[in-house]
Design a protein around this motif. Sequence first.
Motif, PDB file in Angstrom:
ATOM      1  N   MET A 150       1.804   2.314   9.843  1.00 13.96           N
ATOM      2  CA  MET A 150       1.832   1.449   8.673  1.00 13.96           C
ATOM      3  C   MET A 150       1.443   2.260   7.444  1.00 13.96           C
ATOM      4  O   MET A 150       0.648   3.199   7.511  1.00 13.96           O
ATOM      5  N   GLN A 151       2.026   1.869   6.320  1.00 16.21           N
ATOM      6  CA  GLN A 151       1.717   2.491   5.036  1.00 16.21           C
ATOM      7  C   GLN A 151       1.137   1.425   4.114  1.00 16.21           C
ATOM      8  O   GLN A 151       1.660   0.308   4.043  1.00 16.21           O
ATOM      9  N   VAL A 152       0.041   1.765   3.420  1.00 13.11           N
ATOM     10  CA  VAL A 152      -0.531   0.841   2.440  1.00 13.11           C
ATOM     11  C   VAL A 152      -0.196   1.366   1.050  1.00 13.11           C
ATOM     12  O   VAL A 152      -0.142   2.580   0.810  1.00 13.11           O
ATOM     13  N   LEU A 153       0.045   0.451   0.134  1.00 16.84           N
ATOM     14  CA  LEU A 153       0.511   0.793  -1.209  1.00 16.84           C
ATOM     15  C   LEU A 153      -0.305   0.022  -2.235  1.00 16.84           C
ATOM     16  O   LEU A 153      -0.485  -1.188  -2.119  1.00 16.84           O
ATOM     17  N   THR A 154      -0.805   0.738  -3.262  1.00 17.35           N
ATOM     18  CA  THR A 154      -1.613   0.070  -4.289  1.00 17.35           C
ATOM     19  C   THR A 154      -1.443   0.761  -5.633  1.00 17.35           C
ATOM     20  O   THR A 154      -0.907   1.884  -5.702  1.00 17.35           O
ATOM     21  N   THR A 155      -1.874   0.096  -6.680  1.00 13.99           N
ATOM     22  CA  THR A 155      -1.884   0.692  -8.021  1.00 13.99           C
ATOM     23  C   THR A 155      -3.091   0.166  -8.786  1.00 13.99           C
ATOM     24  O   THR A 155      -3.540  -0.963  -8.556  1.00 13.99           O
ATOM     25  N   ASP A 156      -3.634   1.009  -9.649  1.00 15.64           N
ATOM     26  CA  ASP A 156      -4.791   0.599 -10.456  1.00 15.64           C
ATOM     27  C   ASP A 156      -4.870   1.498 -11.680  1.00 15.64           C
ATOM     28  O   ASP A 156      -4.399   2.645 -11.657  1.00 15.64           O
ATOM     29  N   HIS A 157      -5.440   0.985 -12.755  1.00 12.62           N
ATOM     30  CA  HIS A 157      -5.653   1.817 -13.934  1.00 12.62           C
ATOM     31  C   HIS A 157      -6.881   1.317 -14.677  1.00 12.62           C
ATOM     32  O   HIS A 157      -7.334   0.183 -14.491  1.00 12.62           O
ATOM     33  N   LEU A 158      -7.422   2.191 -15.544  1.00 13.29           N
ATOM     34  CA  LEU A 158      -8.635   1.875 -16.286  1.00 13.29           C
ATOM     35  C   LEU A 158      -8.426   2.121 -17.777  1.00 13.29           C
ATOM     36  O   LEU A 158      -7.860   3.140 -18.173  1.00 13.29           O
ATOM     37  N   ARG A 159      -8.921   1.198 -18.579  1.00 12.81           N
ATOM     38  CA  ARG A 159      -9.062   1.424 -20.026  1.00 12.81           C
ATOM     39  C   ARG A 159     -10.278   2.314 -20.219  1.00 12.81           C
ATOM     40  O   ARG A 159     -11.337   2.071 -19.650  1.00 12.81           O
ATOM     41  N   ASP A 216      -4.417  -8.957  -0.686  1.00  8.63           N
ATOM     42  CA  ASP A 216      -5.381  -8.000  -0.127  1.00  8.63           C
ATOM     43  C   ASP A 216      -5.505  -6.817  -1.072  1.00  8.63           C
ATOM     44  O   ASP A 216      -4.934  -6.799  -2.164  1.00  8.63           O
ATOM     45  N   ASP A 217      -6.266  -5.817  -0.660  1.00 10.55           N
ATOM     46  CA  ASP A 217      -6.500  -4.678  -1.538  1.00 10.55           C
ATOM     47  C   ASP A 217      -5.243  -3.861  -1.772  1.00 10.55           C
ATOM     48  O   ASP A 217      -5.087  -3.239  -2.820  1.00 10.55           O
ATOM     49  N   ALA A 218      -4.343  -3.839  -0.791  1.00 13.46           N
ATOM     50  CA  ALA A 218      -3.107  -3.076  -0.928  1.00 13.46           C
ATOM     51  C   ALA A 218      -2.011  -3.773  -0.134  1.00 13.46           C
ATOM     52  O   ALA A 218      -2.278  -4.515   0.810  1.00 13.46           O
ATOM     53  N   GLY A 219      -0.781  -3.542  -0.566  1.00 11.19           N
ATOM     54  CA  GLY A 219       0.329  -4.030   0.225  1.00 11.19           C
ATOM     55  C   GLY A 219       0.466  -3.202   1.494  1.00 11.19           C
ATOM     56  O   GLY A 219       0.075  -2.036   1.540  1.00 11.19           O
ATOM     57  N   ILE A 220       1.045  -3.813   2.559  1.00 12.02           N
ATOM     58  CA  ILE A 220       1.197  -3.123   3.843  1.00 12.02           C
ATOM     59  C   ILE A 220       2.665  -3.101   4.213  1.00 12.02           C
ATOM     60  O   ILE A 220       3.332  -4.138   4.253  1.00 12.02           O
ATOM     61  N   LEU A 221       3.161  -1.902   4.486  1.00 14.47           N
ATOM     62  CA  LEU A 221       4.543  -1.716   4.882  1.00 14.47           C
ATOM     63  C   LEU A 221       4.590  -1.114   6.282  1.00 14.47           C
ATOM     64  O   LEU A 221       3.748  -0.290   6.642  1.00 14.47           O
ATOM     65  N   SER A 222       5.604  -1.523   7.043  1.00 13.63           N
ATOM     66  CA  SER A 222       5.839  -0.927   8.362  1.00 13.63           C
ATOM     67  C   SER A 222       6.646   0.353   8.181  1.00 13.63           C
ATOM     68  O   SER A 222       7.706   0.340   7.566  1.00 13.63           O
ATOM     69  N   VAL A 223       6.119   1.460   8.712  1.00 18.60           N
ATOM     70  CA  VAL A 223       6.796   2.750   8.576  1.00 18.60           C
ATOM     71  C   VAL A 223       6.805   3.413   9.953  1.00 18.60           C
ATOM     72  O   VAL A 223       5.773   3.887  10.431  1.00 18.60           O
TER      73      VAL A 223
END
Length: 730
Positions: free
Chosen positions: A443-452, A432-439
């Motif tokens: 719930m907490q969603v976690l993602t990472t992205d970068h651009l050249r 999915d677009d982000a990982g999902i953690l139970s907090v």
Amino acid sequence: MQSPLWPQMRDVLLIGGGHAHALVLRKWGMAPQAGSRITVINPGPVAPYTGMLPGHIAGHYSRDSMMIDLIRLARFAGARVVMGRAVGIDRGTKQAILADGRRLRYDVASIDIGIASTLPDLPGFEDHALAAKPLGGYAEGWEAFLAHAPEAPRLVIIGAGVGGAELAMASAHRLAQTGRKAEITLLERQDEALPNVGEGARRALLAALARHGVVVKTGAMPVAVAKGSVTLADGQVLPSDFTLSVAGAQPQPWLADTGLALHKGFVTISPTLQSSDPSIFAVGDCAHMGFAPRPKAGVFAVRQAPILYHNLRASLSGVPLRRYHPQRDYLKLISMGEQRAVADKLGLRLEGAWLWRWKDRIDRKFMAKFEDYPAMKRPALPKGAVAGLAEVVGEKPLCGGCGAKVGGDTLRGALARLPAPRRADVLSGPGDDAGILSVGKGMQVLTTDHLRAFSNDAALMARIAAIHALGDIWAMGATPQSALSQITLPRLGPTLQADMLAEILAASAEVFTAAGADVLGGHSTIGAELSIGFSLTGLATQPILKTTARAGDAIILTKPIGTGTILAAEMAMTNAKGMLLGEAVAACYASMQRPLGVASRRLAPHATAMTDVTGFGLAAHLLEMLEGAGLSADVQLDQIPFLEGAETLAALGVASSGAPANRAACLGRIAAPVSARTDLLFDPQTAGGLLATVPTDRAEEVLAALQDAGEPAAIIGHVASGPVMLRVTG
């Protein structure tokens, strides 16, 4: 982008996109200076060429034919373009100050900002009249007037010098071509019109004005401008449907606060084109040649350019500066509305169509300098290279942004080898677009992205990278919580390195703070080129997945597509006839810098599924949604919003280096007509819009809420029962 061989050490700042600066940039592209970073500041992506303005007003030239595309030019020069308006110079810190508060450093700077013909002290002028300079606003205002001009329009033009006479005759000619007979009054406060031309040319121009029916009033002082009229000092009221000022040359007011030596508001310069501050040069109409005073004329700016080019570089390399020697007199070719011109030099009277053709050749030759640039040679493959290397390298440069992403099939293959989540509080893994953690209870969603990087403007890249990374949080209907940065800087001198890092952190922090997220820190390193990324967390009660669409749902897209194609065209300096690439790039930048927070909040209460459209393109992202739910979809091409210029460029065969992989990933799962619009379905998007499915009975209501909030959203199709297939029509 800069060469990794020569770290940038010193800053050259060009304030304004005037003729001299445009020519300097062109020469810079032919022979860059190792170790320097060159930046041009201009309010917009294009700059008008003054010599063709009367011809444009008369209808002889299209708007794009008289505009210098600064975006294409800067790419050729390896320069950074910052679209903004300078409002000051802090000489103590050696920084130019922009209207939005941004500051740009310089080691050596040059000012080429032209003049204004506005009349700020004339009551009503700002609200009811236009100034011929700056040219861009006048050209746009004239076209708007033509679209709604009355059958017998009345025009008042303030200032009966050469410029006023040219524009009066050009206006009369253009209106006559549309079947309108205009009443044009040309006002001159002095006792004689055309005071700065020879007697022969004056007689010819006065006769031409009479032929066009232009009434010249001398000794006429306007004291007020109202909607539909101009009042003179003698009490006479002149009806006016279009009021224009070509009166004199007004300096940019902010120059008065620079502490530089000025003459009537203009920067006084020496023969080396330096101001009273040796690190600041000035050229063109905004400069006063104290050593050899001359009238304001574009010919001086053009001939100052080679001296400025040399002296800017010499200031940083330590070689002697050169002196500029302006000619005493020069040939003036003055257009007369129709395709005729008069020559003014040595008091002679020469006029005719042949002079206009001569002027036309001169003007077109100047603009041809900015149409086609020498192609950058790619290094040849070494002898004995392995088979297949040429195919992998390709003929096109690698795109930046999401155009540089790994292909979808490659990514899916790699992710398939990852182990499944084992912890109970990890609710989802890759897919999915982000990982999902139970907090706690949420719930907490976690993602990472970068651009050249695809732009030399690090602050622009930081804003876009931040908005792009936040897209995954917003796509899940979550509220942004925290951000960590991952920044790879190119090799730079210590001062420029600190400056670039500060710009990136400040620009991205502004985005994250506005979105409600705290910036916690991050990591930086030095590499071959600029790359900016972020790791983010967000909070949600119930994250929206991208694989939970339902048959019958409407499909909503919140941003136009086409960023990959436009950015690829900019990298290739594509010369697309009939359009200004720089304006398409500016619109593309504006779209990418539009956050998705508002759209997410409008969609989240109703969306059955949602994702953001990024590197895999619209078609592949929609197929991801359908695949997870085992459904199909029908999409109408004519309902999909496209960025300005994207379809034109796609029709020319322009495509991002990431588009072929996106197309391949959709094979066998898409049925679509062959067209440029279809090609854009595979275009990788950077900081693209949200793609959401909502119940059909709520779709129009949700769309209206989005549009009321200023979002350029559209319903582009509907979800249907499986098997998985994307059917495209229109």
